[in-house]
Design a protein around this motif. Structure first.
Motif, PDB file in Angstrom:
ATOM      1  N   MET A 142      89.321  82.788  21.564  1.00  0.00           N
ATOM      2  CA  MET A 142      88.655  82.912  22.864  1.00  0.00           C
ATOM      3  C   MET A 142      88.266  84.355  23.169  1.00  0.00           C
ATOM      4  SD  MET A 142      91.008  80.473  25.278  1.00  0.00           S
ATOM      5  CE  MET A 142      91.410  78.789  24.806  1.00  0.00           C
ATOM      6  N   LEU A 143      89.111  85.306  22.750  1.00  0.00           N
ATOM      7  CA  LEU A 143      88.844  86.708  23.061  1.00  0.00           C
ATOM      8  C   LEU A 143      87.832  87.340  22.120  1.00  0.00           C
ATOM      9  CD1 LEU A 143      92.330  88.214  24.012  1.00  0.00           C
ATOM     10  CD2 LEU A 143      90.383  87.756  25.505  1.00  0.00           C
ATOM     11  N   LEU A 144      87.622  86.736  20.966  1.00  0.00           N
ATOM     12  CA  LEU A 144      86.657  87.294  20.022  1.00  0.00           C
ATOM     13  C   LEU A 144      85.280  86.711  20.302  1.00  0.00           C
ATOM     14  CD1 LEU A 144      88.538  87.283  16.607  1.00  0.00           C
ATOM     15  CD2 LEU A 144      87.587  89.278  17.763  1.00  0.00           C
ATOM     16  N   PRO A 145      84.310  87.531  20.663  1.00  0.00           N
ATOM     17  CA  PRO A 145      82.956  87.013  20.877  1.00  0.00           C
ATOM     18  C   PRO A 145      82.446  86.317  19.624  1.00  0.00           C
ATOM     19  CG  PRO A 145      83.139  89.259  21.684  1.00  0.00           C
ATOM     20  CD  PRO A 145      84.401  88.977  20.911  1.00  0.00           C
ATOM     21  N   GLY A 146      81.872  85.133  19.811  1.00  0.00           N
ATOM     22  CA  GLY A 146      81.323  84.398  18.688  1.00  0.00           C
ATOM     23  C   GLY A 146      82.211  83.285  18.195  1.00  0.00           C
ATOM     24  N   ILE A 147      83.526  83.438  18.322  1.00  0.00           N
ATOM     25  CA  ILE A 147      84.441  82.408  17.840  1.00  0.00           C
ATOM     26  C   ILE A 147      84.904  81.576  19.024  1.00  0.00           C
ATOM     27  CG2 ILE A 147      86.576  81.929  16.618  1.00  0.00           C
ATOM     28  CD1 ILE A 147      86.340  84.500  15.174  1.00  0.00           C
ATOM     29  N   SER A 148      84.762  80.273  18.913  1.00  0.00           N
ATOM     30  CA  SER A 148      85.119  79.380  20.006  1.00  0.00           C
ATOM     31  C   SER A 148      86.537  78.875  19.864  1.00  0.00           C
ATOM     32  CB  SER A 148      84.149  78.195  20.040  1.00  0.00           C
ATOM     33  OG  SER A 148      84.654  77.159  20.837  1.00  0.00           O
ATOM     34  N   GLY A 149      87.329  79.050  20.926  1.00  0.00           N
ATOM     35  CA  GLY A 149      88.673  78.500  20.936  1.00  0.00           C
ATOM     36  C   GLY A 149      88.655  76.988  20.880  1.00  0.00           C
ATOM     37  N   SER A 150      87.689  76.374  21.561  1.00  0.00           N
ATOM     38  CA  SER A 150      87.587  74.916  21.552  1.00  0.00           C
ATOM     39  C   SER A 150      87.242  74.396  20.159  1.00  0.00           C
ATOM     40  CB  SER A 150      86.524  74.456  22.555  1.00  0.00           C
ATOM     41  OG  SER A 150      86.919  74.748  23.870  1.00  0.00           O
ATOM     42  N   PHE A 151      86.341  75.099  19.455  1.00  0.00           N
ATOM     43  CA  PHE A 151      85.988  74.663  18.106  1.00  0.00           C
ATOM     44  C   PHE A 151      87.180  74.787  17.172  1.00  0.00           C
ATOM     45  CE2 PHE A 151      84.068  75.157  13.872  1.00  0.00           C
ATOM     46  CZ  PHE A 151      83.302  74.012  13.827  1.00  0.00           C
ATOM     47  N   LEU A 152      87.978  75.825  17.360  1.00  0.00           N
ATOM     48  CA  LEU A 152      89.175  75.982  16.545  1.00  0.00           C
ATOM     49  C   LEU A 152      90.155  74.848  16.831  1.00  0.00           C
ATOM     50  CD1 LEU A 152      90.504  77.737  14.448  1.00  0.00           C
ATOM     51  CD2 LEU A 152      91.493  79.122  16.258  1.00  0.00           C
ATOM     52  N   LEU A 153      90.271  74.450  18.112  1.00  0.00           N
ATOM     53  CA  LEU A 153      91.109  73.298  18.445  1.00  0.00           C
ATOM     54  C   LEU A 153      90.594  72.029  17.773  1.00  0.00           C
ATOM     55  CD1 LEU A 153      91.876  73.819  22.254  1.00  0.00           C
ATOM     56  CD2 LEU A 153      93.433  74.159  20.323  1.00  0.00           C
ATOM     57  N   LEU A 154      89.267  71.911  17.672  1.00  0.00           N
ATOM     58  CA  LEU A 154      88.690  70.770  16.961  1.00  0.00           C
ATOM     59  C   LEU A 154      89.100  70.786  15.493  1.00  0.00           C
ATOM     60  CD1 LEU A 154      85.006  70.253  18.203  1.00  0.00           C
ATOM     61  CD2 LEU A 154      86.808  68.536  18.097  1.00  0.00           C
ATOM     62  N   LEU A 155      89.012  71.961  14.874  1.00  0.00           N
ATOM     63  CA  LEU A 155      89.389  72.089  13.465  1.00  0.00           C
ATOM     64  C   LEU A 155      90.863  71.753  13.255  1.00  0.00           C
ATOM     65  CD1 LEU A 155      87.523  75.369  12.417  1.00  0.00           C
ATOM     66  CD2 LEU A 155      86.841  73.016  11.981  1.00  0.00           C
ATOM     67  N   GLY A 188      85.617  79.938  31.881  1.00  0.00           N
ATOM     68  CA  GLY A 188      86.321  78.664  31.739  1.00  0.00           C
ATOM     69  C   GLY A 188      85.410  77.564  31.244  1.00  0.00           C
ATOM     70  N   ILE A 189      84.168  77.537  31.759  1.00  0.00           N
ATOM     71  CA  ILE A 189      83.201  76.540  31.307  1.00  0.00           C
ATOM     72  C   ILE A 189      82.949  76.696  29.814  1.00  0.00           C
ATOM     73  CG2 ILE A 189      80.793  75.784  31.467  1.00  0.00           C
ATOM     74  CD1 ILE A 189      80.849  76.571  34.415  1.00  0.00           C
ATOM     75  N   SER A 190      82.742  77.940  29.375  1.00  0.00           N
ATOM     76  CA  SER A 190      82.442  78.177  27.962  1.00  0.00           C
ATOM     77  C   SER A 190      83.619  77.795  27.073  1.00  0.00           C
ATOM     78  CB  SER A 190      82.067  79.643  27.737  1.00  0.00           C
ATOM     79  OG  SER A 190      83.191  80.487  27.936  1.00  0.00           O
ATOM     80  N   ASP A 191      84.835  78.019  27.552  1.00  0.00           N
ATOM     81  CA  ASP A 191      86.007  77.702  26.740  1.00  0.00           C
ATOM     82  C   ASP A 191      86.227  76.202  26.602  1.00  0.00           C
ATOM     83  OD1 ASP A 191      86.800  80.279  26.002  1.00  0.00           O
ATOM     84  OD2 ASP A 191      87.819  80.604  27.915  1.00  0.00           O
ATOM     85  N   LEU A 192      85.558  75.410  27.431  1.00  0.00           N
ATOM     86  CA  LEU A 192      85.656  73.958  27.318  1.00  0.00           C
ATOM     87  C   LEU A 192      84.743  73.403  26.235  1.00  0.00           C
ATOM     88  CD1 LEU A 192      85.760  72.844  31.074  1.00  0.00           C
ATOM     89  CD2 LEU A 192      87.560  72.472  29.375  1.00  0.00           C
ATOM     90  N   ILE A 193      83.771  74.200  25.790  1.00  0.00           N
ATOM     91  CA  ILE A 193      82.735  73.691  24.896  1.00  0.00           C
ATOM     92  C   ILE A 193      82.964  74.197  23.475  1.00  0.00           C
ATOM     93  CG2 ILE A 193      80.257  73.657  24.421  1.00  0.00           C
ATOM     94  CD1 ILE A 193      79.778  73.944  27.382  1.00  0.00           C
ATOM     95  N   PRO A 194      83.147  73.294  22.521  1.00  0.00           N
ATOM     96  CA  PRO A 194      83.299  73.714  21.123  1.00  0.00           C
ATOM     97  C   PRO A 194      82.074  74.469  20.646  1.00  0.00           C
ATOM     98  CG  PRO A 194      83.936  71.409  21.399  1.00  0.00           C
ATOM     99  CD  PRO A 194      83.283  71.833  22.683  1.00  0.00           C
ATOM    100  N   GLY A 195      82.277  75.658  20.077  1.00  0.00           N
ATOM    101  CA  GLY A 195      81.180  76.460  19.570  1.00  0.00           C
ATOM    102  C   GLY A 195      80.788  77.604  20.478  1.00  0.00           C
ATOM    103  N   VAL A 196      81.251  77.601  21.725  1.00  0.00           N
ATOM    104  CA  VAL A 196      80.891  78.653  22.671  1.00  0.00           C
ATOM    105  C   VAL A 196      82.131  79.485  22.985  1.00  0.00           C
ATOM    106  CG1 VAL A 196      79.880  79.174  24.918  1.00  0.00           C
ATOM    107  CG2 VAL A 196      79.124  77.156  23.649  1.00  0.00           C
ATOM    108  N   SER A 197      81.986  80.800  22.952  1.00  0.00           N
ATOM    109  CA  SER A 197      83.131  81.701  23.097  1.00  0.00           C
ATOM    110  C   SER A 197      83.220  82.292  24.495  1.00  0.00           C
ATOM    111  CB  SER A 197      83.019  82.836  22.067  1.00  0.00           C
ATOM    112  OG  SER A 197      83.924  83.864  22.362  1.00  0.00           O
ATOM    113  N   GLY A 198      84.413  82.250  25.081  1.00  0.00           N
ATOM    114  CA  GLY A 198      84.643  82.925  26.351  1.00  0.00           C
ATOM    115  C   GLY A 198      84.486  84.421  26.224  1.00  0.00           C
ATOM    116  N   GLY A 199      84.791  84.958  25.033  1.00  0.00           N
ATOM    117  CA  GLY A 199      84.609  86.376  24.799  1.00  0.00           C
ATOM    118  C   GLY A 199      83.147  86.782  24.869  1.00  0.00           C
ATOM    119  N   THR A 200      82.252  85.904  24.395  1.00  0.00           N
ATOM    120  CA  THR A 200      80.826  86.180  24.486  1.00  0.00           C
ATOM    121  C   THR A 200      80.384  86.253  25.941  1.00  0.00           C
ATOM    122  OG1 THR A 200      80.420  85.045  22.388  1.00  0.00           O
ATOM    123  CG2 THR A 200      78.523  85.417  23.798  1.00  0.00           C
TER     124      THR A 200
END
Length: 270
Positions: A161-174, A13-25
């Motif tokens: 979020m499920l793909l390691p390396g891709i950040s759900g938060s960064f995608l929300l930013l985009l 959950g912490i990682s998913d809050l940060i743009p650029g960090v993936s929960g999958g990772t």
């Protein structure tokens, strides 16, 4: 119930809050990535009871992190951006040896796998040069158009979020809705949370089955893509070279991230 999944979910959950960090990772670091995919896809089937013990504590941990730390993460990114990013860089770099061992890179990868790995690393790294078009004011009320937009934003973010390396938060930013999501979590705007959350759930169902299929039938190539995405994500979250005392703190946080990642990798193998 696997109650230790609460702390695992909290870290995700912490990682998913940060743009650029993936929960999958983070799931890879914790050694639960394969189980996570199977549990999510299996939960929405006739055998859902077999997976509730794994997913419920994980969901509690993720929810607790999202609700309790959204303001903290917002503060850290605003006032301690470089050290925070360097910590997650260490976390991501530290998981690479574990993933490469899982993929048996030395014995399983051919030249085509390395080419694919490099291509995906470069594709994701190029996102570091994309300036997110974040809207100035977060959405606080719903209309038909905003419901559709927020729902599909959540859908796409959950796939990331499920793909390691891709950040759900960064995608929300985009997509320009990151501030809306953070504001909704901080203020407990339940309608906004429900719409984005609904998209996230649907995205989890679709993407978990897709990734699981690829890992089963195209294992080596899928691992090559995952490793490439993780390598590229390091470039995305690199905040630049810090100066002065910030450099020392950032290096300490980088080492701390490496240590935490190594510890979790060792635990996952036991």
């Amino acid at each position: 119930m696997e109650w230790r999944n609460i702390y695992r979910g909290f870290l995700m959950g912490i990682s998913d809050l940060i743009p650029g960090v993936s929960g999958g990772t983070v799931a890879f670091v914790l050694g639960i990535y394969d189980r996570l995919l199977k549990a999510i896809s299996g939960f929405f089937s006739l055998r859902w009871k077999q997976h509730i013990g794994f997913l419920l504590p994980l969901g509690i941990g993720i929810g607790a992190a999202l609700l309790s730390l959204s303001k903290v993460i917002d503060y850290l990114l605003a006032h301690h951006f470089e050290p925070t990013q360097f910590f997650f860089m260490g976390l991501i770099i530290g998981v690479l040896p574990f993933i490469m061992k899982e993929a048996d890179v030395k014995n399983s990868f051919a030249s085509s796998h390395y080419i694919v790995m490099i291509v995906f690393a470069l594709l994701l790294a190029s996102m570091a040069f994309i300036k997110p078009s974040e809207s100035a004011d977060p959405i606080t009320t719903l209309s038909v158009l905003t419901v559709i937009g927020l729902f599909f934003s959540g859908w796409l973010a959950s796939m990331a979020m499920l793909l390691p390396g891709i950040s759900g938060s960064f995608l929300l930013l985009l997509l320009g809705v990151y501030s809306t999501a953070i504001n909704a979590l901080s203020t407990l705007n339940l309608p906004i949370i429900a719409v984005i959350g609904g998209g996230v759930i649907v995205g989890f169902i679709v993407s978990s089955r897709g990734i699981q299929y690829l890992l089963t039938h195209f294992t080596n190539m899928t691992y090559a893509i995952i490793i490439g995405l993780i390598l590229g994500s390091i470039v995305v979250i690199f905040p630049g070279v810090p100066t002065g005392s910030t450099m020392i703190i950032s290096l300490i946080m980088l080492l701390l991230g490496l240590l935490v990642s190594s510890l979790f990798s060792m635990v996952s193998r036991t």
